[in-house]
Write a protein that holds these residues in place. Sequence first.
Motif, short mmCIF file in Angstrom:
data_model
loop_
_atom_site.label_atom_id
_atom_site.label_comp_id
_atom_site.label_asym_id
_atom_site.label_seq_id
_atom_site.Cartn_x
_atom_site.Cartn_y
_atom_site.Cartn_z
N LEU A 42 -6.16 -6.63 0.51
CA LEU A 42 -7.15 -6.05 0.99
C LEU A 42 -7.34 -4.46 0.16
O LEU A 42 -6.05 -3.96 -0.43
CB LEU A 42 -6.89 -5.39 2.45
N GLU A 43 -8.29 -3.86 0.22
CA GLU A 43 -8.40 -2.25 -0.47
C GLU A 43 -9.40 -1.68 0.36
O GLU A 43 -10.64 -2.18 0.79
CB GLU A 43 -8.74 -2.29 -1.74
N TYR A 44 -9.05 -0.43 1.11
CA TYR A 44 -10.35 0.60 1.95
C TYR A 44 -10.76 1.15 0.65
O TYR A 44 -10.22 2.19 -0.03
CB TYR A 44 -9.00 1.22 2.76
N ILE A 45 -11.98 0.98 0.54
CA ILE A 45 -13.08 1.75 -0.28
C ILE A 45 -14.17 2.49 0.44
O ILE A 45 -14.92 1.89 0.94
CB ILE A 45 -13.50 0.82 -1.40
N ASN A 46 -14.27 3.59 0.44
CA ASN A 46 -15.33 4.30 1.02
C ASN A 46 -15.66 3.90 2.56
O ASN A 46 -17.12 3.70 2.77
CB ASN A 46 -16.48 4.33 -0.24
N GLY A 47 -14.84 3.62 3.23
CA GLY A 47 -15.08 3.47 4.57
C GLY A 47 -15.16 1.87 4.95
O GLY A 47 -15.59 1.74 5.97
N PHE A 48 -14.94 0.95 3.99
CA PHE A 48 -15.11 -0.33 4.19
C PHE A 48 -13.92 -0.91 3.63
O PHE A 48 -13.33 -0.56 2.86
CB PHE A 48 -16.14 -1.08 3.36
N ILE A 49 -13.53 -2.26 4.26
CA ILE A 49 -12.46 -3.15 3.53
C ILE A 49 -13.08 -3.93 2.79
O ILE A 49 -13.86 -4.66 3.12
CB ILE A 49 -11.58 -3.72 4.75
N THR A 81 0.77 -1.05 0.01
CA THR A 81 0.17 -0.01 0.10
C THR A 81 0.91 1.28 -0.23
O THR A 81 2.07 1.26 0.29
CB THR A 81 -1.10 0.05 1.16
N ILE A 82 0.47 2.51 -0.38
CA ILE A 82 1.04 3.74 -0.35
C ILE A 82 0.46 4.67 0.37
O ILE A 82 -0.91 5.09 0.25
CB ILE A 82 1.35 4.13 -1.85
N LEU A 110 -1.90 1.64 8.73
CA LEU A 110 -1.74 0.31 7.83
C LEU A 110 -2.72 -0.84 8.30
O LEU A 110 -2.85 -0.99 9.53
CB LEU A 110 -0.29 -0.21 7.89
N ILE A 111 -3.43 -1.40 7.44
CA ILE A 111 -4.31 -2.57 7.76
C ILE A 111 -3.69 -3.75 7.00
O ILE A 111 -3.58 -3.90 5.81
CB ILE A 111 -5.63 -2.23 7.14
N MET A 112 -3.33 -4.86 7.79
CA MET A 112 -2.84 -6.03 7.38
C MET A 112 -3.66 -7.18 7.55
O MET A 112 -4.11 -7.34 8.68
CB MET A 112 -1.37 -6.12 7.85
N SER A 113 -3.52 -8.06 6.62
CA SER A 113 -4.11 -9.43 6.85
C SER A 113 -3.16 -10.49 6.95
O SER A 113 -1.88 -10.34 6.62
CB SER A 113 -5.26 -9.89 5.57
N ASP A 114 -3.38 -11.82 7.55
CA ASP A 114 -2.29 -12.73 7.66
C ASP A 114 -2.86 -14.16 7.18
O ASP A 114 -2.20 -15.41 7.57
CB ASP A 114 -1.62 -12.76 9.06
N GLY A 115 -4.14 -14.28 6.54
CA GLY A 115 -4.49 -15.32 5.96
C GLY A 115 -5.53 -16.17 6.95
O GLY A 115 -6.07 -16.91 6.58
N SER A 116 -5.65 -15.51 8.02
CA SER A 116 -6.75 -15.85 9.17
C SER A 116 -8.02 -15.32 9.07
O SER A 116 -8.17 -14.61 7.84
CB SER A 116 -5.93 -15.89 10.63
N ASN A 117 -8.85 -14.99 9.93
CA ASN A 117 -9.88 -14.23 9.94
C ASN A 117 -9.48 -12.89 10.74
O ASN A 117 -10.56 -12.01 11.11
CB ASN A 117 -11.17 -14.77 10.68
N LYS A 118 -8.27 -12.54 10.79
CA LYS A 118 -7.85 -11.48 11.70
C LYS A 118 -7.45 -10.25 10.61
O LYS A 118 -6.70 -10.78 9.64
CB LYS A 118 -6.83 -11.91 12.85
N TRP A 176 -0.11 -11.18 4.30
CA TRP A 176 -0.73 -11.48 3.21
C TRP A 176 -1.37 -10.28 2.39
O TRP A 176 -0.44 -9.85 1.54
CB TRP A 176 -2.03 -12.35 3.50
N GLY A 177 -2.25 -9.70 2.87
CA GLY A 177 -2.66 -8.43 2.20
C GLY A 177 -2.38 -7.09 3.06
O GLY A 177 -2.01 -7.09 4.11
N LEU A 178 -2.58 -5.81 2.26
CA LEU A 178 -1.84 -4.72 3.25
C LEU A 178 -2.79 -3.67 2.24
O LEU A 178 -2.76 -3.44 1.19
CB LEU A 178 -0.48 -4.43 2.93
N THR A 179 -3.29 -2.63 3.07
CA THR A 179 -3.93 -1.46 2.35
C THR A 179 -3.72 -0.29 3.80
O THR A 179 -3.00 -0.80 4.69
CB THR A 179 -5.53 -1.59 2.26
N ASN A 180 -4.53 0.70 3.53
CA ASN A 180 -4.66 1.74 4.73
C ASN A 180 -5.76 2.52 4.38
O ASN A 180 -6.40 2.66 3.46
CB ASN A 180 -3.33 2.66 4.58
N ASP A 181 -6.11 3.34 5.52
CA ASP A 181 -7.44 4.03 5.66
C ASP A 181 -7.12 5.62 5.86
O ASP A 181 -8.10 6.33 6.18
CB ASP A 181 -8.37 3.54 6.99
N GLY A 182 -5.87 5.79 5.41
CA GLY A 182 -5.17 7.23 5.55
C GLY A 182 -4.88 7.56 6.81
O GLY A 182 -4.01 8.52 6.92
#
Length: 270
Positions: A192-199, A108-109, A154-162, A145-151
């Motif tokens: 992951l991608e943060y779009i209009n207040g949702f992941i 993510t940037i 940083l929001i990250m996933s690890d392949g679980s439900n967390k 696993w995945g990475l995004t941001n909400d401004g």
Amino acid sequence: MKKTFYSILLFSTFIGACNNSGESTAPEGTNAEAATPRIPFTVVNAYTHDTLSFTQGLAIYGGQLYESTGSPEGIPNNGSWIGPVELSTGKATPKARLEKEHFGEGMTILNDKAYYITWQSKKGFVYQMPDFRKIREFSYNTEGWGLTNDGTNLIMSDGSNKIYYYSPDSMKLQNIVSVNDHNGPVPNINELEYINGFIYANQWETPYILKIDPASGKVVAQMDMNNLVNEARGAYPQADVLNGIAFDNTNGKIFITGKKWPKLYEIKLQ
């Protein structure tokens, strides 16, 4: 191993026709059943995508599309890298490559810095934009696993439900959110991608993109991409799973693709 084999057999178990409105019948016993509302969508454009790119993440920053990739052994690929992609031609320009010891994952940037995580090395890398000069490294205690941001975070996933929230400056863990639907915990949360207040999240080894309320972790809706998975594999049999979501917040455009897919699609939610 998560990243080193194709998931063709899994997808072949999905039955029933679907169309670009996301109207299909999900198989019983999955986390994507009819009780979860579907998000209709249409395909607006299809662009060329490099079939050597084992896509792990997509992002749009300053109007430019960026991609991160992984490098599984035994599968032709162009390595683990992060860099811009020319949308009109599909040409990728790797700007930062990882050593073979690292398997690249999501990116993510944020605030002119690109963050790129790795699968099992428990290490991430930060690059200064626009020249991708590496300015530091950071560590975490899970798989990446995945990475995004909400401004802000940083929001990250690890392949679980967390889903994990980190401070971009200190990389201090701020919060953990558990993803659930009407059946309970939803595993395999990936890109992951943060779009209009949702992941929005790819659920690994399924054709679904989940819309997640970041406050509660509840899956509030989903997109069924089974038709695009089938189209990708029909055009290129080595195409792997759905992975990669990018949102341009200046014009509302959404782009999706998959690992080694021959196309990158622009979609419009209805």
